[in-house]
Design an enzyme around this catalytic site. Structure first.
Site, short mmCIF file in Angstrom:
data_model
loop_
_atom_site.label_atom_id
_atom_site.label_comp_id
_atom_site.label_asym_id
_atom_site.label_seq_id
_atom_site.Cartn_x
_atom_site.Cartn_y
_atom_site.Cartn_z
N ASP A 410 0.84 -1.21 0.00
CA ASP A 410 0.00 0.00 0.00
C ASP A 410 0.87 1.25 0.00
O ASP A 410 2.06 1.20 0.29
CB ASP A 410 -0.92 -0.02 1.23
CG ASP A 410 -2.00 1.04 1.14
OD1 ASP A 410 -2.35 1.46 0.02
OD2 ASP A 410 -2.51 1.46 2.20
N GLU A 413 2.36 4.61 -4.42
CA GLU A 413 2.31 5.45 -5.64
C GLU A 413 3.65 6.11 -5.94
O GLU A 413 3.92 6.33 -7.14
CB GLU A 413 1.20 6.50 -5.49
CG GLU A 413 -0.20 5.92 -5.53
CD GLU A 413 -0.57 5.09 -4.29
OE1 GLU A 413 -0.08 5.45 -3.20
OE2 GLU A 413 -1.30 4.11 -4.43
N ASP A 484 -9.14 3.37 -2.30
CA ASP A 484 -10.10 3.88 -1.31
C ASP A 484 -11.39 4.38 -1.95
O ASP A 484 -11.58 5.59 -2.12
CB ASP A 484 -9.44 4.97 -0.47
CG ASP A 484 -8.27 4.41 0.32
OD1 ASP A 484 -8.15 3.17 0.40
OD2 ASP A 484 -7.48 5.21 0.85
C1 GLC Z 1 -4.91 3.27 2.66
C2 GLC Z 1 -5.40 2.00 1.97
C3 GLC Z 1 -6.46 1.35 2.81
C4 GLC Z 1 -5.91 1.07 4.20
C5 GLC Z 1 -5.39 2.35 4.82
C6 GLC Z 1 -4.68 2.10 6.15
O1 GLC Z 1 -5.93 4.21 2.70
O2 GLC Z 1 -5.86 2.28 0.68
O3 GLC Z 1 -6.92 0.17 2.21
O4 GLC Z 1 -6.90 0.53 5.01
O5 GLC Z 1 -4.47 2.98 3.96
O6 GLC Z 1 -3.59 1.28 5.97
#
Ligand code: GLC
Length: 772
Positions: A410, A413, A484
Site C-alpha cells: 500500500d 504510488e 479507497d
Molecule cells: C490506505 C489504503 C487502505 C488502508 C489504509 C490504512 O488508505 O488504501 O486500504 O486501510 O491505507 O492502511
C-alpha cells in the site's frame, strides 16, 4: 515546410524511416499483429512493462509507393508519408490508427486570472483546460464518428472512455472516484479502439507523466502526450478485440495462476489488526454465523509503530503461533506493507541498513529524502535498483517465516502526507541515476516485483501480492484492488466498468473494497455489492477505521442470510473461476470482462456499464441502484438460461428481470457445463475427493483443470484435465487426461435435467466409469 520522408532502410525486423530533419522513425515488427513505433529522444530504452524478446519471425514487405512507403505484414499495413505521418490499416485495408494531419485546437474557457481566485475562494476545484506542462511531445490520431475507447487500467468512469481525458500519474486519491477524475492509483497506458467496428490497440510504453485526450477536445482527433521520454508505442492489431487484448498481454505478460484459496472470500477492516483478540473475534464471527472465509487482512496496526517488517508483540502475544492457529482454523492472514519506511535511528534495522547502503531515494543534494506516512517521517526505497529489490525481497521472508499468506502493498504510488514527492528526487533506473519524474509510475510495480520474488523464494508457492499502485505489466507480480472507494452507490456502479477495464488491461485478478471503504455502508448497498462481486476474482470486503461496521453480521438477519447464501454460492463457482484463470494464463484474456470483449460486433454492448461476463458463458447483471428491485438486462446473441429458474431467453434483446434484494440477475449460456464446487468453509490445501458438474441446457462439453492449487509443480506437468460431455442423445461421458498430478477425484457427478450421473474412478485403468 513539410518534413520530407527521404528513404528507408529495412533490416529485419526493423524498418527505419528517414526524414529530412534527421529524426528517424523506426518501425519494429514484433509479430504480424504487433508493430512498435519508436523515435529516440535521448532517453533510456529499457521497458518496465515488457520482459524478454517478443519478436516472432514475421514476413513483411516494404515498398516505395511514390508518395509513401508501405510496410505490410499479413495482418497490418503501415503507410508512411512526409511530415512523419504514419497510418495503420488492418489486413483487409480498414483504417485503424491514422495520424491526424491538422493541428490541435485547445478547448477554451472563460476563466481569467482575475476570476480564478473568486472561483477558488468557494473551494471549487478547476481544471485548466488545455494547460499542462506535460507536452514534451504529442501523438495525435484521427477520430471517426463511430469510434469507442476501452482499457486504461483503473481510470474511474465509464467503460467507453470516449469524450474524456486522463492523466497517467499514480496518485493516492482519497476523494470520490468518478468520471471527472483524471487518474487514481495506477498508470496503465494501454487503450483499445473500435474504429468503425474494427478493433485495434495502442500501448504507450513511457513511464513519465502522460495524458490521454480521447475525443474531449475534438470530435476529429484523440491524442496522447508525455512529459518526457522517447516516442515509443505499439500498435496492436487482431481480427477481434479479444485478439488485440491477447496481443497486449502477450507483450506485457499474463496474470499468473494464483493459489486456489485466493479465490475464496476475504474479510478486512482497518482496525482488526489492533490485537490478536480482535482478529480472533472476527474469525469467531465467521464460525458462529456459518460463513465461509479464507483470508483475514491485517491492516497497519499489527506493526510496531507502523514500522515495515515488524510485528507488535504487545498486541500479539506470539504472532507466529497466532498465525499458525488461525491457519489451523482454515483462515490465512494477509498483512499490509507500506512503501514508506520509518525514519528511526533507534535500533530499527530496515532503516539503518537502508541508509548505510544508500538504498533510499535522495534529494538532488545527496541527502536522503524524507516524506511523511503512517509512522511519521519516512523514507522510500529506491526500487529501480535491482540490488534494492533484492534487499527488500530478502526481508519479505519475514512474512513467510511468520506464516502470513502474502503481502498487501500500500501507499506505493508512492504517497506522502506532505503531498507529491518532488519530481527531481534522485531515483535509479536500473544501474543509472534517474529522477522521480521517470520512476514514479513504476515505483509500485517494482515494489510488487520485489514482493513477488521474495515470497516465491521464501515459500516456493505462488505468491499472493496485492498492490494499489501499478504500471503496465504489474499483473505478472501482483493482483490489484481499486483503492479507497466509498460506501456510495455510484462507487458500486463504477466497480463494474473499472474492473472490466482493468481486466482488459491485463489485470485478471482485481477487486474493489466490497461495501465501500470510506463512509458508512447500508445493508442494502453491502448486499448488492456482494451480489455484484460474485465472480470478481479478488473478493474482499474492506472498510475504513471509524466507519460503520461492515461484517455480514453487523446488520439485520436478512442481510446476514443473503450474505451467507452468496458466500456459499461463490464457493460453488470457485472451481469455475480457477479453470477460467488457467485459461487466462494461456489466452491472455481476463476472467471478468465486458460484453464488448466477447461481442465486439454488437453495437448494443459497446457502452454497457452495468453488466459483465465471466469467460464466455456466464452473464451477470447486478442491481446497482438503491431501491431497485427489477432491471433491464441486455442479452447478446445466443440462447440464455436464467440461472435461478432455467427459463430460456433468446439473445439480442433486452429483457426486464425482477430482482428482489436476495436476487442477483444471472444468466448461463444454454448448453453450458459448469463445475460446481463442494459446499466448504474454506478452500482446503488437500485435494478434493468429489467433483460435480452441472449441465445448463440439453448438451455440452467442458474441460476442467486440476492441480495442487499451491505451488509451481503444474509448470512441470503436475496437473490433470477432465473432459466432461453430455451428447445430444443424452449420453454422458467423463474422460481423464492425466498429466502427472497424482490425486484424482474418487467420484464425479454430472447433473442434468435427466438425472444425476455418478462416475467412479477406476484406479487400475485410471479412468471413470458410470456407476451402476
Ligand atoms: C490506505 C489504503 C487502505 C488502508 C489504509 C490504512 O488508505 O488504501 O486500504 O486501510 O491505507 O492502511
Amino acid at each position: 515546410m513539410t518534413n520530407r520522408l527521404t528513404g528507408y532502410q529495412s533490416s529485419e525486423p526493423k524498418v527505419t524511416l528517414n526524414y529530412e530533419d534527421g529524426h528517424n522513425l523506426v518501425l519494429d515488427i514484433l509479430t504480424s499483429q504487433i508493430i512498435r513505433v519508436f523515435m529516440d529522444r535521448n532517453c533510456t530504452t529499457n521497458s518496465y512493462a515488457i520482459q524478454g524478446d517478443k519478436h516472432h519471425k514475421t514476413n513483411y514487405t516494404v515498398d516505395n509507393k511514390g508518395d509513401h512507403i508501405e510496410v505490410r505484414t499479413p495482418d497490418l499495413t503501415v503507410k508512411a508519408y512526409d511530415g512523419r505521418h504514419i497510418d495503420f490499416f488492418d489486413g483487409e485495408g480498414n483504417p485503424l490508427v491514422m495520424d491526424y494531419r491538422g493541428r490541435r485546437q485547445a478547448l477554451a474557457n472563460d476563466l481569467d486570472d482575475e476570476h480564478k481566485s473568486t472561483v477558488l475562494a468557494e473551494g471549487h476545484d478547476i481544471n485548466l483546460l488545455g494547460k499542462s506542462d506535460d507536452r514534451h511531445y504529442e501523438i495525435i490520431k484521427s477520430l471517426s464518428p463511430d469510434e469507442q475507447f476501452y482499457g486504461l487500467g483503473d481510470k474511474p468512469g465509464f467503460l467507453d472512455k470516449r469524450g474524456y481525458d486522463y492523466d497517467n500519474w499514480n496518485v493516492d486519491f482519497g476523494q470520490v472516484h468518478n468520471e471527472s477524475v483524471k487518474g487514481i492509483y495506477k498508470s496503465i497506458p494501454v487503450m483499445y479502439g473500435l474504429k468503425d467496428s474494427h478493433p485495434y490497440g495502442l500501448f504507450f510504453d513511457n513511464t513519465y507523466k502522460s495524458h490521454f485526450d480521447l475525443g474531449k477536445e475534438s470530435e476529429n482527433y484523440y491524442y496522447y502526450s508525455a512529459a518526457d521520454g522517447n516516442i515509443d508505442y505499439y500498435v496492436l492489431g487482431g481480427h477481434t478485440l479479444k485478439d488485440v487484448v491477447a496481443n497486449y498481454t502477450y507483450l506485457t505478460g499474463v496474470t499468473p495462476l494464483p493459489q486456489k484459496w485466493v479465490l475464496g472470500y476475504q474479510q478486512s477492516r482497518w482496525g482488526y489488526s489492533t490485537s490478536d483478540k480482535r482478529v480472533e473475534s472476527i474469525a469467531d464471527g465467521f464460525a458462529k454465523y456459518h460463513l465461509p472465509i479464507d483470508v483475514i487482512h491485517l491492516d497497519i496496526d499489527y506493526m510496531r509503530g507502523y514500522r515495515d517488517f515488524t510485528w507488535d508483540t504487545t498486541k500479539y502475544q506470539d504472532p507466529k503461533k497466532f498465525v499458525a492457529e488461525m491457519k489451523k482454523r482454515g483462515i490465512r492472514l494477509m498483512p499490509i506493507l507500506d512503501a514508506g519506511v520509518k525514519k528511526d535511528e533507534d535500533g530499527y534495522d530496515i532503516y539503518q541498513e537502508g541508509v548505510k547502503k544508500g538504498y533510499f531515494v535522495e534529494n538532488p543534494d545527496g541527502t536522503v529524502f524524507v516524506g511523511r506516512v503512517w509512522p511519521g517521517d519516512a523514507v522510500f526505497p529506491d526500487f529501480g535498483r535491482p540490488e534494492v529489490r533484492k534487499w527488500w525481497a530478502k526481508h519479505i521472508k519475514f512474512f513467510a517465516d511468520m506464516g502470513a499468506c502474502g503481502v498487501w502493498n500500500d501507499m506505493d504510488e508512492p504517497a506522502s502526507f506532505d503531498g507529491e514527492l518532488p519530481k527531481d528526487l534522485v531515483f535509479s533506473d536500473g544501474d543509472q541515476k534517474s529522477t522521480h519524474a521517470k520512476m514514479h509510475n513504476v515505483f509500485g510495480h517494482l515494489q510488487a516485483q520485489a514482493a513477488y520474488e521474495g515470497m516465491k523464494d521464501a515459500t516456493g508457492k505462488r505468491p499472493y501480492v496485492i498492490t494499489r499502485a501499478a504500471y503496465a505489466g504489474t499483473q505478472k507480480y501482483s493482483t490489484v484492488w481499486t483503492g479507497d472507494n466509498q460506501s456510495i452507490w455510484s462507487h458500486l456502479q463504477l466497480a463494474i466498468p473499472q474492473l472490466n477495464s482493468l481486466g482488459m488491461s491485463g489485470f485478471a485478478i482485481a477487486g474493489t473494497d466490497i461495501g465501500g471503504f470510506q463512509k458508512d455502508t447500508t445493508p442494502e448497498l453491502l448486499t448488492r455489492w456482494l451480489e455484484a462481486s460474485l465472480f470478481v476474482p479478488l473478493f474482499r470486503n474492506h472498510a475504513e477505521m471509524g466507519t460503520r461496521y461492515q461484517e455480514p453480521w453487523a446488520f439485520d438477519r436478512q442481510t446476514l442470510d443473503i450474505y451467507r447464501d452468496y458466500l456459499n454460492l461463490r464457493y460453488r463457482f470457485v472451481p469455475y473461476l480457477y479453470d477460467q484463470l488457467r485459461h487466462e494464463t494461456e489466452s491472455g484474456l481476463p476472467v471478468m470482462r465486458p460484453l464488448v470483449l466477447n461481442y465486439d460486433q454488437d453495437p448494443a454492448v459497446r457502452q454497457l456499464n452495468d453488466e459483465y461476463m465471466v469467460g464466455t458463458n456466464i452473464l451477470v447483471a447486478p442491481i446497482v441502484n438503491q431501491g431497485a428491485d427489477k432491471r433491464l438486462v441486455y442479452l447478446p446473441a445466443g440462447k440464455w438460461l436464467d440461472f435461478w429458474n432455467n427459463v430460456e431467453y433468446s439473445g439480442k434483446q433486452t429483457i426486464m428481470v425482477n430482482a428482489p434484494i436476495e436476487k442477483l440477475p444471472l444468466f448461463i449460456k444454454k448448453d453450458t457445463i459448469l463445475p460446481w464446487g463442494n459446499k466448504v468453509k474454506h478452500i482446503s490445501d488437500q485435494p478434493e475427493k468429489v467433483m460435480t458438474f452441472r449441465l445448463f441446457g440439453d448438451c455440452g462439453a467442458y474441460k476442467h483443470y486440476q492441480d495442487n492449487g499451491l505451488d509451481f509443480k503444474y509448470q512441470e506437468g503436475e496437473y490433470n484435465e477432465y473432459y466432461v460431455e453430455v451428447a445430444a442423445d443424452g449420453q454422458v461421458t467423463v474422460q481423464l487426461h492425466k498429466h502427472g498430478y497424482q490425486p484424482t477425484y474418487d467420484r464425479i457427478y454430472v447433473e442434468t435435467d435427466r438425472g444425476r450421473f455418478e462416475f467412479d474412478y477406476d484406479r487400475k485403468e485410471e479412468s471413470y466409469h458410470l456407476a451402476k
